[in-house]
Design an enzyme around this catalytic site. Structure first.
Site, PDB file in Angstrom:
ATOM      1  N   LYS A  63      -0.022   4.189  -0.181  1.00  0.00           N
ATOM      2  CA  LYS A  63      -0.741   5.337   0.370  1.00  0.00           C
ATOM      3  C   LYS A  63      -0.594   6.521  -0.616  1.00  0.00           C
ATOM      4  O   LYS A  63      -0.570   6.305  -1.813  1.00  0.00           O
ATOM      5  CB  LYS A  63      -0.224   5.698   1.755  1.00  0.00           C
ATOM      6  CG  LYS A  63      -0.091   4.480   2.677  1.00  0.00           C
ATOM      7  CD  LYS A  63       0.075   4.873   4.090  1.00  0.00           C
ATOM      8  CE  LYS A  63       0.407   3.642   4.922  1.00  0.00           C
ATOM      9  NZ  LYS A  63       0.004   3.785   6.290  1.00  0.00           N
ATOM     10  N   GLU A  77      -6.048  -4.846  10.447  1.00  0.00           N
ATOM     11  CA  GLU A  77      -5.044  -3.808  10.661  1.00  0.00           C
ATOM     12  C   GLU A  77      -5.381  -3.014  11.921  1.00  0.00           C
ATOM     13  O   GLU A  77      -6.156  -2.043  11.863  1.00  0.00           O
ATOM     14  CB  GLU A  77      -5.035  -2.839   9.481  1.00  0.00           C
ATOM     15  CG  GLU A  77      -4.610  -3.441   8.174  1.00  0.00           C
ATOM     16  CD  GLU A  77      -3.960  -2.397   7.287  1.00  0.00           C
ATOM     17  OE1 GLU A  77      -2.786  -2.551   6.980  1.00  0.00           O
ATOM     18  OE2 GLU A  77      -4.625  -1.407   6.947  1.00  0.00           O
ATOM     19  N   GLY A 122       1.893   2.178  10.742  1.00  0.00           N
ATOM     20  CA  GLY A 122       2.890   3.251  10.630  1.00  0.00           C
ATOM     21  C   GLY A 122       3.526   3.656  11.942  1.00  0.00           C
ATOM     22  O   GLY A 122       4.184   4.692  12.020  1.00  0.00           O
ATOM     23  N   SER A 147       2.882  -2.118  10.486  1.00  0.00           N
ATOM     24  CA  SER A 147       4.327  -2.133  10.778  1.00  0.00           C
ATOM     25  C   SER A 147       4.995  -3.464  10.439  1.00  0.00           C
ATOM     26  O   SER A 147       5.903  -3.902  11.132  1.00  0.00           O
ATOM     27  CB  SER A 147       4.580  -1.750  12.245  1.00  0.00           C
ATOM     28  OG  SER A 147       4.138  -0.438  12.494  1.00  0.00           O
ATOM     29  N   GLU A 156      -7.139   4.935   7.598  1.00  0.00           N
ATOM     30  CA  GLU A 156      -6.824   6.343   7.322  1.00  0.00           C
ATOM     31  C   GLU A 156      -8.003   7.025   6.626  1.00  0.00           C
ATOM     32  O   GLU A 156      -8.243   8.216   6.808  1.00  0.00           O
ATOM     33  CB  GLU A 156      -5.540   6.416   6.474  1.00  0.00           C
ATOM     34  CG  GLU A 156      -4.323   6.072   7.318  1.00  0.00           C
ATOM     35  CD  GLU A 156      -3.148   5.523   6.540  1.00  0.00           C
ATOM     36  OE1 GLU A 156      -3.140   5.577   5.303  1.00  0.00           O
ATOM     37  OE2 GLU A 156      -2.215   5.007   7.206  1.00  0.00           O
ATOM     38  N   HIS A 194      -9.818   1.443   4.569  1.00  0.00           N
ATOM     39  CA  HIS A 194      -8.552   1.627   5.292  1.00  0.00           C
ATOM     40  C   HIS A 194      -8.790   2.606   6.452  1.00  0.00           C
ATOM     41  O   HIS A 194      -9.533   3.580   6.306  1.00  0.00           O
ATOM     42  CB  HIS A 194      -7.479   2.158   4.333  1.00  0.00           C
ATOM     43  CG  HIS A 194      -6.105   2.085   4.918  1.00  0.00           C
ATOM     44  ND1 HIS A 194      -5.660   2.962   5.875  1.00  0.00           N
ATOM     45  CD2 HIS A 194      -5.084   1.208   4.710  1.00  0.00           C
ATOM     46  CE1 HIS A 194      -4.417   2.643   6.224  1.00  0.00           C
ATOM     47  NE2 HIS A 194      -4.054   1.575   5.528  1.00  0.00           N
ATOM     48  N   ASN A 210       0.861  -1.179   0.000  1.00  0.00           N
ATOM     49  CA  ASN A 210       0.000   0.000   0.000  1.00  0.00           C
ATOM     50  C   ASN A 210       0.899   1.232   0.000  1.00  0.00           C
ATOM     51  O   ASN A 210       1.508   1.554   1.011  1.00  0.00           O
ATOM     52  CB  ASN A 210      -0.891  -0.002   1.254  1.00  0.00           C
ATOM     53  CG  ASN A 210      -1.724   1.264   1.354  1.00  0.00           C
ATOM     54  OD1 ASN A 210      -1.898   1.994   0.372  1.00  0.00           O
ATOM     55  ND2 ASN A 210      -2.253   1.557   2.538  1.00  0.00           N
TER      56      ASN A 210
HETATM   57  C1  PEP Z   1      -1.056   0.241   5.787  1.00  0.00           C
HETATM   58  O1  PEP Z   1      -0.918   1.297   5.209  1.00  0.00           O
HETATM   59  O2  PEP Z   1      -2.060  -0.444   5.576  1.00  0.00           O
HETATM   60  C2  PEP Z   1      -0.013  -0.219   6.706  1.00  0.00           C
HETATM   61  C3  PEP Z   1      -0.136  -1.388   7.249  1.00  0.00           C
HETATM   62  O3  PEP Z   1       1.036   0.629   6.899  1.00  0.00           O
HETATM   63  P1  PEP Z   1       2.419   0.277   7.638  1.00  0.00           P
HETATM   64  O4  PEP Z   1       2.916  -1.012   7.062  1.00  0.00           O
HETATM   65  O5  PEP Z   1       3.316   1.430   7.317  1.00  0.00           O
HETATM   66  O6  PEP Z   1       2.138   0.135   9.092  1.00  0.00           O
END
Ligand code: PEP
Length: 254
Positions: free
Chosen positions: A13, A169, A175, A214, A99, A97, A11
């Site tokens: 983003k 998630e 992040g 992460s 975000e 997601h 992803n």
């Molecule tokens: C994500 O954007 O779905 C995500 C898991 O980000 P990260 O791996 O940076 O935590």
């Protein structure tokens, strides 16, 4: 995408316009990828064409989007219909997601409508669910995820040409550099699986539940060897094509 394989979804983003996106794909195509893995890359809308062009005839990574709207066409300024994504050869699309839930106010109902529209267009919805840190502290994690999931699954099919993927998630792990332990992720995947069975019966067995938050080259192996975790959604650690190639190789024990 093959249902039997582990799935890694990058992803990006809001990173990489067309120029950088094309460069990423060209560099990633030089990476040796394990055959036992499905890999997809979820890119910004404006970079879909460049990614498609840089992929040429290659089908790996599969092309994914980060969002879509629920209507087929109409007065929805700024939105993109799933059928438009299908025209580009998009085979999977993130939906819900955290975000987007946080910054754009997406609700469970909106997410459910998007997932249904995507599946109708032949695109696999990658439905993201997960609790906040406060919800986990209060012992509300399982209930939160169950509620998000039940709302998102309404109207979806458990099988067919666009299989659903669930991405667990936890919001606090995204992040943050503080991943959820593989054991805690497995515990939540074990909460999710019966919801899928109830919704879809035996066909739900083919639905992959992947973990995101992460994930990096150091910890991917632990997730992939944990029963019940069928892949990973990778944000930050997917931005460098060579590092992401390393991560994909580390996902499959040699
Ligand atoms: C994500 O954007 O779905 C995500 C898991 O980000 P990260 O791996 O940076 O935590």
């Amino acid at each position: 995408m093959n249902d039997m394989k582990k799935l890694i979804v990058a992803n990006w983003k809001m990173h990489y316009g067309p120029v950088k996106a094309g460069g990423w794909i060209r560099a990633f195509r030089r990476e040796r990828l394990p055959k036992e893995l499905d890999v997809a890359v979820a890119v910004p809308f404006v970079s879909l064409a460049a990614v498609r062009a840089s992929l040429g005839r290659a089908s790996i990574p599969a092309l994914a989007a980060q969002d879509a709207f629920w209507a087929e066409s109409g007065a929805y300024t700024g939105e993109i219909a799933p059928s438009m994504l299908a025209e580009f050869g998009v085979s999977a699309c993130l939906v819900g997601h955290s975000e987007r839930r946080l910054h754009l106010g997406e609700t469970d109902e909106m997410i459910g409508k998007k997932a249904v529209a995507l599946q109708k267009a032949g695109i696999s919805p990658v439905i993201c669910v997960g609790e906040t840190e406060m919800q986990r502290k209060r012992g509300q994690a399982n209930r939160t995820v169950r509620t998000q999931l039940q709302a998102a699954l309404k109207g979806l099919k458990g099988d067919g040409r666009a299989p659903v993927v669930i991405a667990y998630e936890p919001v606090w792990a995204i992040g943050s550099g503080r991943p959820c332990s593989p054991l805690d992720a497995k515990q939540m995947h074990d909460v999710i699986r019966p919801v899928l069975t109830k919704a879809f019966g035996a066909t739900s067995e083919a639905i992959r539940i992947i973990y995101g938050g992460s994930v990096d080259v150091r910890n991917i192996g632990e997730y992939m060897t944990t029963t019940g975790i069928d892949g990973a959604l990778v944000g930050g650690a997917s931005l460098d094509p060579r590092d992401f190639g390393l991560l994909c190789r580390a996902a499959v024990p040699s």
